[in-house]
Design a protein around this motif. Sequence first.
Motif, PDB file in Angstrom:
ATOM      1  N   LEU A  19      16.648  -6.344  10.979  1.00  0.00           N
ATOM      2  CA  LEU A  19      15.398  -6.014  11.659  1.00  0.00           C
ATOM      3  C   LEU A  19      14.611  -4.964  10.885  1.00  0.00           C
ATOM      4  O   LEU A  19      13.378  -5.055  10.763  1.00  0.00           O
ATOM      5  CB  LEU A  19      15.694  -5.523  13.082  1.00  0.00           C
ATOM      6  CG  LEU A  19      16.169  -6.592  14.073  1.00  0.00           C
ATOM      7  CD1 LEU A  19      16.609  -5.950  15.380  1.00  0.00           C
ATOM      8  CD2 LEU A  19      15.052  -7.609  14.326  1.00  0.00           C
ATOM      9  N   LEU A  20      15.307  -3.969  10.351  1.00  0.00           N
ATOM     10  CA  LEU A  20      14.637  -2.959   9.530  1.00  0.00           C
ATOM     11  C   LEU A  20      14.022  -3.599   8.282  1.00  0.00           C
ATOM     12  O   LEU A  20      12.915  -3.249   7.879  1.00  0.00           O
ATOM     13  CB  LEU A  20      15.638  -1.868   9.125  1.00  0.00           C
ATOM     14  CG  LEU A  20      16.086  -0.907  10.227  1.00  0.00           C
ATOM     15  CD1 LEU A  20      17.176   0.022   9.697  1.00  0.00           C
ATOM     16  CD2 LEU A  20      14.900  -0.096  10.742  1.00  0.00           C
ATOM     17  N   SER A  21      14.747  -4.553   7.705  1.00  0.00           N
ATOM     18  CA  SER A  21      14.235  -5.237   6.523  1.00  0.00           C
ATOM     19  C   SER A  21      12.995  -6.052   6.856  1.00  0.00           C
ATOM     20  O   SER A  21      12.028  -6.085   6.089  1.00  0.00           O
ATOM     21  CB  SER A  21      15.326  -6.145   5.930  1.00  0.00           C
ATOM     22  OG  SER A  21      14.857  -6.823   4.791  1.00  0.00           O
ATOM     23  N   ILE A  22      12.994  -6.718   8.014  1.00  0.00           N
ATOM     24  CA  ILE A  22      11.838  -7.518   8.432  1.00  0.00           C
ATOM     25  C   ILE A  22      10.609  -6.634   8.608  1.00  0.00           C
ATOM     26  O   ILE A  22       9.509  -6.965   8.144  1.00  0.00           O
ATOM     27  CB  ILE A  22      12.156  -8.278   9.737  1.00  0.00           C
ATOM     28  CG1 ILE A  22      13.227  -9.345   9.482  1.00  0.00           C
ATOM     29  CG2 ILE A  22      10.890  -8.926  10.303  1.00  0.00           C
ATOM     30  CD1 ILE A  22      13.699 -10.044  10.736  1.00  0.00           C
ATOM     31  N   VAL A  23      10.799  -5.498   9.277  1.00  0.00           N
ATOM     32  CA  VAL A  23       9.679  -4.579   9.502  1.00  0.00           C
ATOM     33  C   VAL A  23       9.155  -4.042   8.172  1.00  0.00           C
ATOM     34  O   VAL A  23       7.938  -3.969   7.943  1.00  0.00           O
ATOM     35  CB  VAL A  23      10.125  -3.415  10.416  1.00  0.00           C
ATOM     36  CG1 VAL A  23       9.024  -2.360  10.507  1.00  0.00           C
ATOM     37  CG2 VAL A  23      10.467  -3.939  11.805  1.00  0.00           C
ATOM     38  N   ARG A  24      10.061  -3.689   7.291  1.00  0.00           N
ATOM     39  CA  ARG A  24       9.662  -3.165   5.974  1.00  0.00           C
ATOM     40  C   ARG A  24       8.870  -4.201   5.179  1.00  0.00           C
ATOM     41  O   ARG A  24       7.836  -3.882   4.576  1.00  0.00           O
ATOM     42  CB  ARG A  24      10.906  -2.730   5.196  1.00  0.00           C
ATOM     43  CG  ARG A  24      10.595  -2.163   3.805  1.00  0.00           C
ATOM     44  CD  ARG A  24      11.850  -1.613   3.164  1.00  0.00           C
ATOM     45  NE  ARG A  24      11.577  -1.072   1.834  1.00  0.00           N
ATOM     46  CZ  ARG A  24      11.609  -1.795   0.704  1.00  0.00           C
ATOM     47  NH1 ARG A  24      11.958  -3.077   0.760  1.00  0.00           N
ATOM     48  NH2 ARG A  24      11.336  -1.227  -0.452  1.00  0.00           N
ATOM     49  N   GLN A  25       9.347  -5.433   5.178  1.00  0.00           N
ATOM     50  CA  GLN A  25       8.653  -6.485   4.438  1.00  0.00           C
ATOM     51  C   GLN A  25       7.280  -6.789   5.038  1.00  0.00           C
ATOM     52  O   GLN A  25       6.340  -7.142   4.314  1.00  0.00           O
ATOM     53  CB  GLN A  25       9.505  -7.767   4.410  1.00  0.00           C
ATOM     54  CG  GLN A  25      10.824  -7.622   3.677  1.00  0.00           C
ATOM     55  CD  GLN A  25      10.652  -7.145   2.241  1.00  0.00           C
ATOM     56  OE1 GLN A  25       9.773  -7.604   1.522  1.00  0.00           O
ATOM     57  NE2 GLN A  25      11.522  -6.216   1.831  1.00  0.00           N
ATOM     58  N   PHE A  26       7.155  -6.619   6.347  1.00  0.00           N
ATOM     59  CA  PHE A  26       5.865  -6.829   7.002  1.00  0.00           C
ATOM     60  C   PHE A  26       4.842  -5.808   6.516  1.00  0.00           C
ATOM     61  O   PHE A  26       3.702  -6.144   6.172  1.00  0.00           O
ATOM     62  CB  PHE A  26       6.022  -6.744   8.518  1.00  0.00           C
ATOM     63  CG  PHE A  26       4.714  -6.784   9.264  1.00  0.00           C
ATOM     64  CD1 PHE A  26       4.036  -7.971   9.455  1.00  0.00           C
ATOM     65  CD2 PHE A  26       4.154  -5.598   9.763  1.00  0.00           C
ATOM     66  CE1 PHE A  26       2.820  -8.000  10.134  1.00  0.00           C
ATOM     67  CE2 PHE A  26       2.950  -5.619  10.443  1.00  0.00           C
ATOM     68  CZ  PHE A  26       2.279  -6.822  10.625  1.00  0.00           C
ATOM     69  N   PHE A  27       5.240  -4.550   6.488  1.00  0.00           N
ATOM     70  CA  PHE A  27       4.318  -3.496   6.046  1.00  0.00           C
ATOM     71  C   PHE A  27       4.038  -3.580   4.543  1.00  0.00           C
ATOM     72  O   PHE A  27       2.988  -3.129   4.080  1.00  0.00           O
ATOM     73  CB  PHE A  27       4.876  -2.122   6.409  1.00  0.00           C
ATOM     74  CG  PHE A  27       4.727  -1.785   7.870  1.00  0.00           C
ATOM     75  CD1 PHE A  27       3.472  -1.519   8.411  1.00  0.00           C
ATOM     76  CD2 PHE A  27       5.832  -1.748   8.704  1.00  0.00           C
ATOM     77  CE1 PHE A  27       3.333  -1.209   9.757  1.00  0.00           C
ATOM     78  CE2 PHE A  27       5.701  -1.450  10.053  1.00  0.00           C
ATOM     79  CZ  PHE A  27       4.440  -1.185  10.585  1.00  0.00           C
ATOM     80  N   LEU A  28       4.984  -4.169   3.788  1.00  0.00           N
ATOM     81  CA  LEU A  28       4.746  -4.368   2.362  1.00  0.00           C
ATOM     82  C   LEU A  28       3.864  -5.589   2.099  1.00  0.00           C
ATOM     83  O   LEU A  28       3.419  -5.811   0.977  1.00  0.00           O
ATOM     84  CB  LEU A  28       6.078  -4.534   1.617  1.00  0.00           C
ATOM     85  CG  LEU A  28       6.962  -3.290   1.506  1.00  0.00           C
ATOM     86  CD1 LEU A  28       8.292  -3.640   0.853  1.00  0.00           C
ATOM     87  CD2 LEU A  28       6.255  -2.189   0.709  1.00  0.00           C
ATOM     88  N   GLY A  29       3.642  -6.364   3.133  1.00  0.00           N
ATOM     89  CA  GLY A  29       2.821  -7.557   2.992  1.00  0.00           C
ATOM     90  C   GLY A  29       3.548  -8.719   2.345  1.00  0.00           C
ATOM     91  O   GLY A  29       2.923  -9.701   1.926  1.00  0.00           O
ATOM     92  N   ASN A  30       4.876  -8.642   2.275  1.00  0.00           N
ATOM     93  CA  ASN A  30       5.670  -9.711   1.674  1.00  0.00           C
ATOM     94  C   ASN A  30       6.169 -10.622   2.798  1.00  0.00           C
ATOM     95  O   ASN A  30       7.281 -10.474   3.301  1.00  0.00           O
ATOM     96  CB  ASN A  30       6.849  -9.129   0.885  1.00  0.00           C
ATOM     97  CG  ASN A  30       7.461 -10.148  -0.054  1.00  0.00           C
ATOM     98  OD1 ASN A  30       7.427 -11.345   0.199  1.00  0.00           O
ATOM     99  ND2 ASN A  30       8.011  -9.669  -1.156  1.00  0.00           N
ATOM    100  N   TYR A  31       5.338 -11.583   3.157  1.00  0.00           N
ATOM    101  CA  TYR A  31       5.633 -12.418   4.321  1.00  0.00           C
ATOM    102  C   TYR A  31       6.726 -13.452   4.028  1.00  0.00           C
ATOM    103  O   TYR A  31       7.395 -13.922   4.945  1.00  0.00           O
ATOM    104  CB  TYR A  31       4.359 -13.094   4.816  1.00  0.00           C
ATOM    105  CG  TYR A  31       3.298 -12.085   5.219  1.00  0.00           C
ATOM    106  CD1 TYR A  31       3.509 -11.232   6.303  1.00  0.00           C
ATOM    107  CD2 TYR A  31       2.117 -11.961   4.506  1.00  0.00           C
ATOM    108  CE1 TYR A  31       2.567 -10.288   6.665  1.00  0.00           C
ATOM    109  CE2 TYR A  31       1.159 -11.019   4.852  1.00  0.00           C
ATOM    110  CZ  TYR A  31       1.394 -10.187   5.942  1.00  0.00           C
ATOM    111  OH  TYR A  31       0.458  -9.251   6.290  1.00  0.00           O
ATOM    112  N   HIS A  32       6.887 -13.788   2.766  1.00  0.00           N
ATOM    113  CA  HIS A  32       7.971 -14.705   2.414  1.00  0.00           C
ATOM    114  C   HIS A  32       9.325 -14.057   2.696  1.00  0.00           C
ATOM    115  O   HIS A  32      10.212 -14.678   3.308  1.00  0.00           O
ATOM    116  CB  HIS A  32       7.878 -15.091   0.935  1.00  0.00           C
ATOM    117  CG  HIS A  32       9.055 -15.888   0.452  1.00  0.00           C
ATOM    118  ND1 HIS A  32       9.265 -17.204   0.811  1.00  0.00           N
ATOM    119  CD2 HIS A  32      10.099 -15.549  -0.360  1.00  0.00           C
ATOM    120  CE1 HIS A  32      10.374 -17.635   0.248  1.00  0.00           C
ATOM    121  NE2 HIS A  32      10.898 -16.659  -0.476  1.00  0.00           N
TER     122      HIS A  32
END
Length: 251
Positions: A19-32
């Motif tokens: 879940l932390l990784s998903i949130v981090r990737q969202f804010f990084l704009g890496n949707y893949h």
Amino acid sequence: METGRKRTKIEVVLMALVLLSIVRQFFLGNYHNMFLGILTLILFSLPKIIEKKLRVSIPGGLQAIILIFIFSAEILGEIHAFYVKIPVWDTMLHTTNGFLMAAIGFAMIDIFNRSEKFSIKMSPYFVAFVAFCFSMTIGVLWEFYEFGMDWFFKTDMQKDWILPVISSVKLDPNGANEPVKVAIDSVVINGQEWNLGGYLDVGIVDTMKDLMVNFAGAVVFSIVGILYLKQRGKGKLAASLIPQVNEKTEE
């Protein structure tokens, strides 16, 4: 009961990290990568699906291996590029995959072997052999998938290898069936010289390496399975790795 508590703790910790990784990737704009994180959460439900469909109970030790395997492949391997940063990462996962698929195949055939609906009873060696074949079949199908992704979508799932020496009958100036060995220091691609230190092999070595380590993992579990069936109910190690038939759900 202690095994169940450990399994629950592992699952909670891994889900929190995902879940932390998903949130981090969202804010990084890496949707893949965010999608890969969501896929990981879905894959975490596999043990429960297997238990329901196969009518087995997956012990805590095996369930922990499954969850860690999924986390290592998707979160660490794909998102954090462990496949590139750690050369043996892919090898370790394919070995584990061979082990896990043998466990699933073992559970499937053991259900039939213990069921009163089937008059034929198979020896421990045959059950282990079927589990081994099931694991190798899944490994081959996965390599088909990797090749298909690389061929049609130009990915690099079959990681390239650098070979300093090649041997081929195509290089024989006499056209005979004699392999000619050639040491390669550099290659030229589209007129540009690349000092790779060898020939760029496009997936063949990686595929064969994956199948060989899958073989090793399947063999290890098959041996564990044989010992378990010959001494059913004995041994804590085997009991923590072998899916158990859920007697309550048998009709």
